[in-house]
Motif scaffolding. Structure first.
Motif, PDB file in Angstrom:
ATOM      1  N   ASN A 221       3.784   0.721  -1.219  1.00 36.05           N
ATOM      2  CA  ASN A 221       4.712   1.237  -2.609  1.00 36.05           C
ATOM      3  C   ASN A 221       3.409   2.430  -3.554  1.00 36.05           C
ATOM      4  O   ASN A 221       4.122   2.696  -4.590  1.00 36.05           O
ATOM      5  CB  ASN A 221       5.349   0.438  -3.083  1.00 36.05           C
ATOM      6  CG  ASN A 221       5.924  -0.320  -2.028  1.00 36.05           C
ATOM      7  OD1 ASN A 221       7.059   0.753  -1.599  1.00 36.05           O
ATOM      8  ND2 ASN A 221       6.453  -1.397  -2.285  1.00 36.05           N
ATOM      9  N   ARG A 222       1.850   2.317  -3.502  1.00 38.31           N
ATOM     10  CA  ARG A 222       1.298   2.220  -4.258  1.00 38.31           C
ATOM     11  C   ARG A 222       1.039   4.255  -3.769  1.00 38.31           C
ATOM     12  O   ARG A 222       0.732   4.904  -4.817  1.00 38.31           O
ATOM     13  CB  ARG A 222       0.039   2.025  -3.782  1.00 38.31           C
ATOM     14  CG  ARG A 222      -1.199   2.543  -5.337  1.00 38.31           C
ATOM     15  CD  ARG A 222      -2.780   1.599  -4.994  1.00 38.31           C
ATOM     16  NE  ARG A 222      -3.435   2.362  -5.771  1.00 38.31           N
ATOM     17  CZ  ARG A 222      -4.587   1.541  -5.716  1.00 38.31           C
ATOM     18  NH1 ARG A 222      -5.342   1.284  -5.010  1.00 38.31           N
ATOM     19  NH2 ARG A 222      -5.868   1.894  -6.429  1.00 38.31           N
TER      20      ARG A 222
ATOM     21  N   SER B 155      -0.989  18.852 -18.141  1.00 39.07           N
ATOM     22  CA  SER B 155      -0.528  17.366 -17.527  1.00 39.07           C
ATOM     23  C   SER B 155       0.720  16.752 -19.117  1.00 39.07           C
ATOM     24  O   SER B 155       1.744  16.830 -18.662  1.00 39.07           O
ATOM     25  CB  SER B 155      -0.968  16.188 -16.751  1.00 39.07           C
ATOM     26  OG  SER B 155      -0.114  15.373 -16.804  1.00 39.07           O
TER      27      SER B 155
ATOM     28  N   SER C 112      -3.659  20.475  -8.551  1.00 38.54           N
ATOM     29  CA  SER C 112      -4.142  18.556  -8.564  1.00 38.54           C
ATOM     30  C   SER C 112      -3.800  18.802  -7.066  1.00 38.54           C
ATOM     31  O   SER C 112      -3.118  18.172  -6.202  1.00 38.54           O
ATOM     32  CB  SER C 112      -3.148  17.960  -8.866  1.00 38.54           C
ATOM     33  OG  SER C 112      -4.126  17.997 -10.348  1.00 38.54           O
TER      34      SER C 112
ATOM     35  N   GLN D 133       3.526   6.199  -3.424  1.00 39.44           N
ATOM     36  CA  GLN D 133       4.671   6.869  -3.123  1.00 39.44           C
ATOM     37  C   GLN D 133       4.662   6.782  -4.840  1.00 39.44           C
ATOM     38  O   GLN D 133       5.119   7.856  -5.053  1.00 39.44           O
ATOM     39  CB  GLN D 133       5.754   6.019  -3.153  1.00 39.44           C
ATOM     40  CG  GLN D 133       7.075   5.806  -3.185  1.00 39.44           C
ATOM     41  CD  GLN D 133       8.535   4.818  -3.773  1.00 39.44           C
ATOM     42  OE1 GLN D 133       8.151   4.075  -3.482  1.00 39.44           O
ATOM     43  NE2 GLN D 133       9.495   5.575  -3.810  1.00 39.44           N
ATOM     44  N   SER D 134       4.590   5.098  -5.274  1.00 43.62           N
ATOM     45  CA  SER D 134       4.044   5.114  -6.848  1.00 43.62           C
ATOM     46  C   SER D 134       2.805   6.061  -8.088  1.00 43.62           C
ATOM     47  O   SER D 134       3.248   6.761  -9.028  1.00 43.62           O
ATOM     48  CB  SER D 134       4.950   3.870  -7.651  1.00 43.62           C
ATOM     49  OG  SER D 134       3.271   2.939  -7.149  1.00 43.62           O
ATOM     50  N   GLU D 135       1.616   6.656  -7.131  1.00 44.75           N
ATOM     51  CA  GLU D 135       0.507   7.324  -7.827  1.00 44.75           C
ATOM     52  C   GLU D 135       0.104   8.297  -7.444  1.00 44.75           C
ATOM     53  O   GLU D 135      -0.413   9.317  -8.052  1.00 44.75           O
ATOM     54  CB  GLU D 135      -0.234   5.727  -7.741  1.00 44.75           C
ATOM     55  CG  GLU D 135      -0.765   4.310  -8.202  1.00 44.75           C
ATOM     56  CD  GLU D 135      -1.149   3.920  -8.428  1.00 44.75           C
ATOM     57  OE1 GLU D 135      -2.870   3.866  -8.405  1.00 44.75           O
ATOM     58  OE2 GLU D 135      -1.412   2.999  -9.368  1.00 44.75           O
ATOM     59  N   TYR D 136       0.947   8.880  -6.260  1.00 46.74           N
ATOM     60  CA  TYR D 136       0.392   9.941  -5.511  1.00 46.74           C
ATOM     61  C   TYR D 136       1.189  10.960  -4.522  1.00 46.74           C
ATOM     62  O   TYR D 136       0.495  11.949  -4.926  1.00 46.74           O
ATOM     63  CB  TYR D 136      -0.755   9.415  -4.870  1.00 46.74           C
ATOM     64  CG  TYR D 136      -1.985   8.470  -4.903  1.00 46.74           C
ATOM     65  CD1 TYR D 136      -3.207   9.101  -5.355  1.00 46.74           C
ATOM     66  CD2 TYR D 136      -2.334   6.901  -4.113  1.00 46.74           C
ATOM     67  CE1 TYR D 136      -4.170   8.137  -6.029  1.00 46.74           C
ATOM     68  CE2 TYR D 136      -2.964   6.219  -5.106  1.00 46.74           C
ATOM     69  CZ  TYR D 136      -4.224   6.586  -6.033  1.00 46.74           C
ATOM     70  OH  TYR D 136      -5.162   5.626  -5.886  1.00 46.74           O
TER      71      TYR D 136
ATOM     72  N   ARG E 116       0.342  -0.681   0.129  1.00 51.36           N
ATOM     73  CA  ARG E 116      -0.123  -0.267  -0.230  1.00 51.36           C
ATOM     74  C   ARG E 116       1.210   1.424  -0.136  1.00 51.36           C
ATOM     75  O   ARG E 116       1.009   2.127  -0.632  1.00 51.36           O
ATOM     76  CB  ARG E 116      -0.296   0.015   1.233  1.00 51.36           C
ATOM     77  CG  ARG E 116      -2.251  -1.189   1.145  1.00 51.36           C
ATOM     78  CD  ARG E 116      -2.630  -0.859   2.025  1.00 51.36           C
ATOM     79  NE  ARG E 116      -4.241  -2.229   2.206  1.00 51.36           N
ATOM     80  CZ  ARG E 116      -5.128  -2.225   3.197  1.00 51.36           C
ATOM     81  NH1 ARG E 116      -5.471  -1.431   4.247  1.00 51.36           N
ATOM     82  NH2 ARG E 116      -5.902  -3.012   2.758  1.00 51.36           N
TER      83      ARG E 116
ATOM     84  N   ARG F 298      -2.861  17.339  -3.069  1.00 54.12           N
ATOM     85  CA  ARG F 298      -4.098  17.298  -2.490  1.00 54.12           C
ATOM     86  C   ARG F 298      -3.056  16.804  -1.150  1.00 54.12           C
ATOM     87  O   ARG F 298      -3.117  17.491  -0.123  1.00 54.12           O
ATOM     88  CB  ARG F 298      -2.660  16.081  -2.799  1.00 54.12           C
ATOM     89  CG  ARG F 298      -2.963  15.048  -4.054  1.00 54.12           C
ATOM     90  CD  ARG F 298      -2.117  13.416  -4.734  1.00 54.12           C
ATOM     91  NE  ARG F 298      -2.595  13.285  -5.748  1.00 54.12           N
ATOM     92  CZ  ARG F 298      -3.525  12.529  -6.255  1.00 54.12           C
ATOM     93  NH1 ARG F 298      -4.465  12.214  -5.528  1.00 54.12           N
ATOM     94  NH2 ARG F 298      -2.995  12.057  -7.717  1.00 54.12           N
TER      95      ARG F 298
ATOM     96  N   ARG G  58       4.688  12.662  -4.950  1.00 57.59           N
ATOM     97  CA  ARG G  58       5.860  13.125  -5.523  1.00 57.59           C
ATOM     98  C   ARG G  58       7.215  13.406  -4.892  1.00 57.59           C
ATOM     99  O   ARG G  58       6.512  13.760  -3.657  1.00 57.59           O
ATOM    100  CB  ARG G  58       6.087  13.975  -6.677  1.00 57.59           C
ATOM    101  CG  ARG G  58       4.735  13.832  -8.468  1.00 57.59           C
ATOM    102  CD  ARG G  58       4.017  14.239  -9.242  1.00 57.59           C
ATOM    103  NE  ARG G  58       5.258  14.868  -9.806  1.00 57.59           N
ATOM    104  CZ  ARG G  58       5.175  15.649 -11.055  1.00 57.59           C
ATOM    105  NH1 ARG G  58       4.345  15.545 -11.173  1.00 57.59           N
ATOM    106  NH2 ARG G  58       6.517  16.098 -11.079  1.00 57.59           N
TER     107      ARG G  58
END
Length: 257
Positions: free
Chosen positions: A67-68, A228, A106, A70-73, A65, A108, A75
């Motif tokens: 890792n997800r 983007s 965007s 980190q990779s998707e949300y 979770r 967050r 930066r």
């Protein structure tokens, strides 16, 4: 690319709310936690209050979770700022805001759960949750934990929606102002093409968007997706890429009728 993002950010930062909130020590702990996730440096045992009773299988789920996230949300180059805090006894819910110059629409909100043990605050393994920690399970404690987790979930959605709406409205107003300054309606079709190429070679994202009709809601994709796409295109340095051809000042163009 650095100049591009700085230019865009300078055009937007004046209307982005919440960037200068009062600092909180627990907020700094939460920011450190998120930075470690972003860099892939979070050690669950060393840096979080992971329960010793957490199984190997459960630890793998937690790591997947993270890792997800980190990779998707999250930066690594996000700007992280303290947003808000809510406390219930030895439990604390922190909201951290994440912004990036190239993605002004965007913003967050990352919720972080903290626990106090022996006078010191520690962070829970997963964002927005007190799970997988040894905080005890009596009825009163469970009520505090659920209240804070619900607050984090609700505030995340509410604040992200509010910030993005405000940013979009003011961003579009800025684009309309630039579009007016460019006086695009006075250009012929041929001159419009030449002018657009010049903007691409200058890598001025705001003017490129204005020339594409972003202020008039004429984009084939959403404004966020267009930003983007163009940002990624302006970064490309591959001589074989069409983006590189149109953005290189060494390119020579002839606009045909």
């Amino acid at each position: 690319m650095k100049q591009l993002t700085i230019t865009l950010f300078a055009s937007l930062v004046f209307f982005l709310p919440g960037l200068a909130q009062e600092k909180d020590p627990k907020g700094e702990l939460a920011i450190t936690y998120l930075k470690r996730i972003a860099k892939g440096e979070l050690d669950l045992t060393k840096h979080t209050d992971l329960s010793q009773n957490c199984s190997i299988a459960r630890r793998k789920i937690i790591r997947d979770r993270l890792n997800r996230v980190q990779s998707e949300y999250l930066r690594e180059d996000y700007s992280l700022t303290f947003e808000a805090v809510k406390e219930e006894g030895q439990f604390s819910a922190i909201l951290i805001r994440a912004d990036h110059p190239s993605s002004p629409l965007s913003s967050r909100i990352f919720p972080v759960a903290l626990l106090q043990k022996d006078g010191a605050w520690t962070v829970a393994p997963l964002p927005g949750s007190f799970a997988n920690t040894a905080y005890g399970y009596d009825e009163n404690v469970e009520k505090k934990v659920k209240n804070l987790e619900n607050w984090m979930a609700i505030e995340k959605v509410k604040r992200e929606t509010n910030y993005r709406k405000q940013a979009a409205n003011k961003f579009e107003a800025k684009l309309a102002e630039i579009e007016k300054q460019l006086q695009l309606e006075k250009l012929t079709a041929r001159k419009s093409v030449s002018h657009f190429i010049e903007l691409c070679q200058g890598k001025n994202l705001m003017k490129i968007l204005a020339a594409m009709g972003a202020a008039s809601d004429e984009l084939p994709e959403s404004l966020e997706e267009t930003i983007s796409t163009i940002t990624r295109g302006l970064e490309i340095d591959d001589p074989e890429s069409d983006w590189h051809v149109v953005t290189s000042r060494s390119s020579v163009f002839e606009v045909l009728n």
